[in-house]
Design a protein around this motif. Structure first.
Motif, mmCIF file in Angstrom:
data_model
loop_
_atom_site.group_PDB
_atom_site.id
_atom_site.type_symbol
_atom_site.label_atom_id
_atom_site.label_comp_id
_atom_site.label_asym_id
_atom_site.label_seq_id
_atom_site.Cartn_x
_atom_site.Cartn_y
_atom_site.Cartn_z
ATOM 1 N N UNK A 169 60.208 41.157 37.911
ATOM 2 C CA UNK A 169 59.836 41.159 36.485
ATOM 3 C C UNK A 169 58.320 41.101 36.304
ATOM 4 N N UNK A 170 57.669 40.221 37.055
ATOM 5 C CA UNK A 170 56.211 40.110 36.970
ATOM 6 C C UNK A 170 55.561 41.421 37.416
ATOM 7 N N UNK A 171 56.067 42.007 38.493
ATOM 8 C CA UNK A 171 55.520 43.277 38.980
ATOM 9 C C UNK A 171 55.673 44.370 37.931
ATOM 10 N N UNK A 172 56.831 44.436 37.280
ATOM 11 C CA UNK A 172 57.053 45.453 36.249
ATOM 12 C C UNK A 172 56.065 45.275 35.095
ATOM 13 N N UNK A 173 55.832 44.045 34.695
ATOM 14 C CA UNK A 173 54.878 43.778 33.607
ATOM 15 C C UNK A 173 53.469 44.191 34.029
ATOM 16 N N UNK A 174 53.086 43.862 35.253
ATOM 17 C CA UNK A 174 51.748 44.226 35.747
ATOM 18 C C UNK A 174 51.571 45.745 35.740
ATOM 19 N N UNK A 175 52.572 46.477 36.239
ATOM 20 C CA UNK A 175 52.464 47.937 36.259
ATOM 21 C C UNK A 175 52.397 48.510 34.853
ATOM 22 N N UNK A 176 53.188 47.969 33.938
ATOM 23 C CA UNK A 176 53.162 48.454 32.554
ATOM 24 C C UNK A 176 51.788 48.185 31.926
#
Length: 186
Positions: A169-176
């Protein structure tokens, strides 16, 4: 200074905190097999950077900066969506391993993550500038390994303590966020 040393230093520094370093950590936590992950990262990086180096001079002159920017935006946003997929794959991890294995999964995911990434673009630019295919590709590959091998080893060592869904989830937010920033900073 030699193209090899410049390429190694530039990519090692650019890779710190990059999405592929985060991917290394996620792969290590998920599969807990550092050797095939490290070998997969090496094979994928060598393949990706060899391609980038081979077309470096052509890409540097053929693609406008605006198109390159949108390619980077698309890459970040795609990774934001893709990184959420392992939640579903975690339930069927054994099928994934049988299909591609840890090495194959690492090669494919790392290769795709590296497409349009700043280290790939750096490889293109370095190859165009230095006209030293072997020195640049060897240097950028070493730089990637210097940044990602520790992430794999630490990710493997602390895998039992990492909340995989939270990391995804954190990785997805960072990429977004990186995708949005690339649009805004245009």
């Amino acid at each position: 200074m030699s193209p090899f040393l410049v390429s190694t230093g530039v990519v090692a520094l650019a890779e710190i905190g990059d999405k592929t370093q985060l991917l290394s950590l996620v792969l290590a936590a998920r599969f807990r097999k550092p050797v095939p992950i490290i070998l997969g990262i090496f094979a994928s990086t060598l393949l990706n950077h060899a391609g980038a180096g081979a077309v470096g001079q052509w890409l540097a002159t053929a693609i406008s900066p605006q198109i390159m920017r949108w390619a980077i935006v698309a890459s970040f946003l795609s990774m934001a969506i893709w990184i959420l997929v392992p939640d579903k794959l975690d339930e069927d991890e054994s099928a994934t391993r049988r299909h591609w294995g840890v090495f194959g999964t690492t090669v494919v995911t790392f290769f795709l993550a590296e497409m349009g990434d700043k280290t790939q673009i750096a490889t293109v630019m370095l190859a165009a500038r230095f006209h030293d295919f072997v020195g640049v590709v060897a240097g950028t590959t070493l730089g990637m390994m210097l940044a990602n091998v520790p992430a794999v080893l630490l990710g493997h060592k602390f895998a039992d303590r990492l909340p995989t869904r939270a990391v995804h989830a954190v990785a997805a937010v960072i990429f977004a966020v990186l995708g949005v920033l690339a649009i805004v900073q245009g």
